[in-house]
Design an enzyme around this catalytic site. Structure first.
Site, PDB file in Angstrom:
ATOM      1  N   LYS A  15       3.245 -11.487   8.940  1.00 36.04           N
ATOM      2  CA  LYS A  15       1.831 -11.514   8.549  1.00 36.04           C
ATOM      3  C   LYS A  15       1.689 -11.595   7.032  1.00 36.04           C
ATOM      4  CE  LYS A  15       0.955  -7.504  10.631  1.00 36.04           C
ATOM      5  NZ  LYS A  15       2.278  -7.176  11.217  1.00 36.04           N
ATOM      6  N   ARG A  90      -6.358  -3.172  14.386  1.00 39.26           N
ATOM      7  CA  ARG A  90      -5.163  -2.763  15.113  1.00 39.26           C
ATOM      8  C   ARG A  90      -5.480  -1.983  16.377  1.00 39.26           C
ATOM      9  NH1 ARG A  90      -1.234  -2.930  10.738  1.00 39.26           N
ATOM     10  NH2 ARG A  90       0.821  -2.517  11.560  1.00 39.26           N
ATOM     11  N   ARG A 129      15.080  -5.949   5.891  1.00 40.44           N
ATOM     12  CA  ARG A 129      14.164  -5.662   4.793  1.00 40.44           C
ATOM     13  C   ARG A 129      14.309  -4.222   4.305  1.00 40.44           C
ATOM     14  NH1 ARG A 129       7.851  -6.016   5.690  1.00 40.44           N
ATOM     15  NH2 ARG A 129       8.321  -4.036   6.693  1.00 40.44           N
ATOM     16  N   ARG A 135      10.279   0.960   1.769  1.00 42.66           N
ATOM     17  CA  ARG A 135       9.180   1.438   2.615  1.00 42.66           C
ATOM     18  C   ARG A 135       9.674   2.562   3.510  1.00 42.66           C
ATOM     19  NH1 ARG A 135       5.496  -3.405   5.096  1.00 42.66           N
ATOM     20  NH2 ARG A 135       5.352  -1.858   6.770  1.00 42.66           N
ATOM     21  N   ARG A 147       6.963   1.966  15.586  1.00 41.40           N
ATOM     22  CA  ARG A 147       5.937   0.987  15.175  1.00 41.40           C
ATOM     23  C   ARG A 147       5.812  -0.111  16.229  1.00 41.40           C
ATOM     24  NH1 ARG A 147       8.535  -0.592   9.727  1.00 41.40           N
ATOM     25  NH2 ARG A 147       6.908  -2.171   9.559  1.00 41.40           N
TER      26      ARG A 147
HETATM   27  P1  AP5 Z   1       6.486  -9.656   6.719  1.00 41.08           P
HETATM   28  O1  AP5 Z   1       5.808 -10.900   6.237  1.00 41.08           O
HETATM   29  O2  AP5 Z   1       6.546  -8.493   5.830  1.00 41.08           O
HETATM   30  O3  AP5 Z   1       5.884  -9.261   8.136  1.00 41.08           O
HETATM   31  P2  AP5 Z   1       4.641  -8.356   8.485  1.00 41.08           P
HETATM   32  O4  AP5 Z   1       4.143  -8.850   9.791  1.00 41.08           O
HETATM   33  O5  AP5 Z   1       3.699  -8.327   7.342  1.00 41.08           O
HETATM   34  O6  AP5 Z   1       5.408  -6.983   8.693  1.00 41.08           O
HETATM   35  P3  AP5 Z   1       5.027  -5.521   8.234  1.00 41.08           P
HETATM   36  O7  AP5 Z   1       6.262  -4.719   8.278  1.00 41.08           O
HETATM   37  O8  AP5 Z   1       4.223  -5.540   6.990  1.00 41.08           O
HETATM   38  O9  AP5 Z   1       4.133  -5.145   9.457  1.00 41.08           O
HETATM   39  P4  AP5 Z   1       3.496  -3.822   9.866  1.00 41.08           P
HETATM   40  O10 AP5 Z   1       2.425  -4.302  10.767  1.00 41.08           O
HETATM   41  O11 AP5 Z   1       4.442  -2.839  10.429  1.00 41.08           O
HETATM   42  O12 AP5 Z   1       3.044  -3.188   8.488  1.00 41.08           O
HETATM   43  P5  AP5 Z   1       1.640  -2.904   7.828  1.00 41.08           P
HETATM   44  O13 AP5 Z   1       1.849  -2.858   6.396  1.00 41.08           O
HETATM   45  O14 AP5 Z   1       0.590  -3.760   8.388  1.00 41.08           O
HETATM   46  O15 AP5 Z   1       7.943 -10.082   7.177  1.00 41.08           O
HETATM   47  C1  AP5 Z   1       8.870  -9.097   7.629  1.00 41.08           C
HETATM   48  C2  AP5 Z   1      10.275  -9.450   7.158  1.00 41.08           C
HETATM   49  O16 AP5 Z   1      10.698 -10.648   7.795  1.00 41.08           O
HETATM   50  C3  AP5 Z   1      10.348  -9.741   5.652  1.00 41.08           C
HETATM   51  O17 AP5 Z   1      11.550  -9.268   5.160  1.00 41.08           O
HETATM   52  C4  AP5 Z   1      10.271 -11.271   5.580  1.00 41.08           C
HETATM   53  O18 AP5 Z   1      10.921 -11.770   4.460  1.00 41.08           O
HETATM   54  C5  AP5 Z   1      10.977 -11.676   6.863  1.00 41.08           C
HETATM   55  N1  AP5 Z   1      10.437 -12.924   7.423  1.00 41.08           N
HETATM   56  C6  AP5 Z   1       9.154 -13.392   7.374  1.00 41.08           C
HETATM   57  N2  AP5 Z   1       9.052 -14.572   8.003  1.00 41.08           N
HETATM   58  C7  AP5 Z   1      10.289 -14.854   8.480  1.00 41.08           C
HETATM   59  C8  AP5 Z   1      10.824 -15.946   9.231  1.00 41.08           C
HETATM   60  N3  AP5 Z   1      10.066 -16.965   9.613  1.00 41.08           N
HETATM   61  N4  AP5 Z   1      12.114 -15.908   9.564  1.00 41.08           N
HETATM   62  C9  AP5 Z   1      12.917 -14.871   9.177  1.00 41.08           C
HETATM   63  N5  AP5 Z   1      12.481 -13.815   8.452  1.00 41.08           N
HETATM   64  C10 AP5 Z   1      11.176 -13.812   8.114  1.00 41.08           C
HETATM   65  O19 AP5 Z   1       1.338  -1.414   8.365  1.00 41.08           O
HETATM   66  C11 AP5 Z   1       2.147  -0.333   8.005  1.00 41.08           C
HETATM   67  C12 AP5 Z   1       1.602   0.949   8.570  1.00 41.08           C
HETATM   68  O20 AP5 Z   1       0.320   1.229   7.976  1.00 41.08           O
HETATM   69  C13 AP5 Z   1       1.313   0.965  10.085  1.00 41.08           C
HETATM   70  O21 AP5 Z   1       2.451   1.278  10.827  1.00 41.08           O
HETATM   71  C14 AP5 Z   1       0.237   2.036  10.165  1.00 41.08           C
HETATM   72  O22 AP5 Z   1       0.790   3.304  10.100  1.00 41.08           O
HETATM   73  C15 AP5 Z   1      -0.582   1.798   8.906  1.00 41.08           C
HETATM   74  N6  AP5 Z   1      -1.683   0.852   9.130  1.00 41.08           N
HETATM   75  C16 AP5 Z   1      -1.822  -0.398   8.590  1.00 41.08           C
HETATM   76  N7  AP5 Z   1      -2.942  -0.994   9.037  1.00 41.08           N
HETATM   77  C17 AP5 Z   1      -3.521  -0.102   9.890  1.00 41.08           C
HETATM   78  C18 AP5 Z   1      -4.687  -0.152  10.697  1.00 41.08           C
HETATM   79  N8  AP5 Z   1      -5.475  -1.237  10.734  1.00 41.08           N
HETATM   80  N9  AP5 Z   1      -4.987   0.942  11.449  1.00 41.08           N
HETATM   81  C19 AP5 Z   1      -4.211   2.052  11.423  1.00 41.08           C
HETATM   82  N10 AP5 Z   1      -3.080   2.139  10.697  1.00 41.08           N
HETATM   83  C20 AP5 Z   1      -2.742   1.075   9.930  1.00 41.08           C
HETATM   84 MG    MG Z   2       2.896  -6.794   6.135  1.00 44.55          MG
END
Ligand code: AP5
Ligand code: MG
Length: 191
Positions: A15, A90, A129, A135, A147
């Site tokens: 994402k 979410r 990562r 993180r 997660r």
């Molecule tokens: P990346 O682009 O970072 O993927 P992502 O989907 O953004 O993954 P996140 O880890 O950020 O997702 P998340 O949903 O757990 O975290 P968030 O910050 O939203 O890519 C991931 C890795 O893969 C990278 O190393 C990248 O380089 C690699 N990659 C990318 N594309 C690739 C490809 N095509 N091929 C190979 N490798 C690739 O949320 C974190 C926490 O915050 C949650 O757990 C929750 O506690 C809280 N939170 C956030 N939003 C909410 C909400 N709306 N409600 C409640 N709690 C929330």
């Molecule tokens: Mg992200």
């Protein structure tokens, strides 16, 4: 009409990676609730301290806190051509709140793009990562699994919400970053 996109997908689906491309191509504002929480955690704000207690375990931050934060962020950009909502909504409660909030501004979600990536690949990406991200929610295999489980149980149902509005588009999230970007551009331009 604003180009408001929900960029959806499990942890590690890409994402954040794809959002970077989209904001450049379409001139949109990127709102990642995870990034906003992490910035607050770094600054040790009240919100950051609260968020950390959930995030470091791989649990969701409560809806009310998250929704209020998101609204504030949207209101900071009145001139925006559109938003990419990354990691929000979410839960179905968040999805309903977002629709109601956008409606107060005569706006709406145009499309939900859901990156689909299988669990083994997610685990591999996140563990790789973890070596560099610093993180707290990447640090431990068990938290990564939490997660993914929370995604399956609480977040995946949000797809149905957008499906009912005929706004749901599934995107194959496996391949090179460029290949996936091109799939996303194609989906946006068809709509
Ligand atoms: P990346 O682009 O970072 O993927 P992502 O989907 O953004 O993954 P996140 O880890 O950020 O997702 P998340 O949903 O757990 O975290 P968030 O910050 O939203 O890519 C991931 C890795 O893969 C990278 O190393 C990248 O380089 C690699 N990659 C990318 N594309 C690739 C490809 N095509 N091929 C190979 N490798 C690739 O949320 C974190 C926490 O915050 C949650 O757990 C929750 O506690 C809280 N939170 C956030 N939003 C909410 C909400 N709306 N409600 C409640 N709690 C929330
Ligand atoms: Mg992200």
């Amino acid at each position: 009409m604003a180009l408001n996109i929900v960029l959806f997908g499990p942890p590690g689906a890409g994402k954040g990676t794809q959002s970077e491309r989209l904001i450049q191509k379409y001139g949109l504002i990127h709102l990642s609730t995870g990034d906003i929480f992490r910035a607050n955690m770094k600054e040790e704000t009240e919100l950051g301290i609260l968020a950390k207690s959930f995030i470091s375990k791989g649990h969701l931050v409560p809806d009310e806190v998250t929704i209020n934060m998101l609204k504030e962020e949207v209101l900071k950009h009145p001139e925006s051509k559109g938003f990419i909502f990354d990691g929000f909504p979410r839960t179905t409660v968040q999805a309903v709140a977002l629709d109601e909030f956008l409606a107060t501004m005569n706006s709406s979600i145009k499309v939900m793009l859901a990156l689909e990536v299988e669990e083994n690949e997610l685990r591999e990406r996140l563990m790789k990562r973890a070596l560099v991200s610093g993180r707290s929610d990447d640090a431990d295999e068990k938290i990564i699994q939490n997660r993914i489980n929370v995604y399956k149980n609480e977040t995946a149902p949000v797809k149905t919400f957008y499906e009912k509005q005929s706004k749901f588009i599934s995107i194959d999230g496996i391949g090179t970053i460029d290949e996936i970007s091109n799939r996303i551009y194609g989906a946006i331009e068809k709509n």
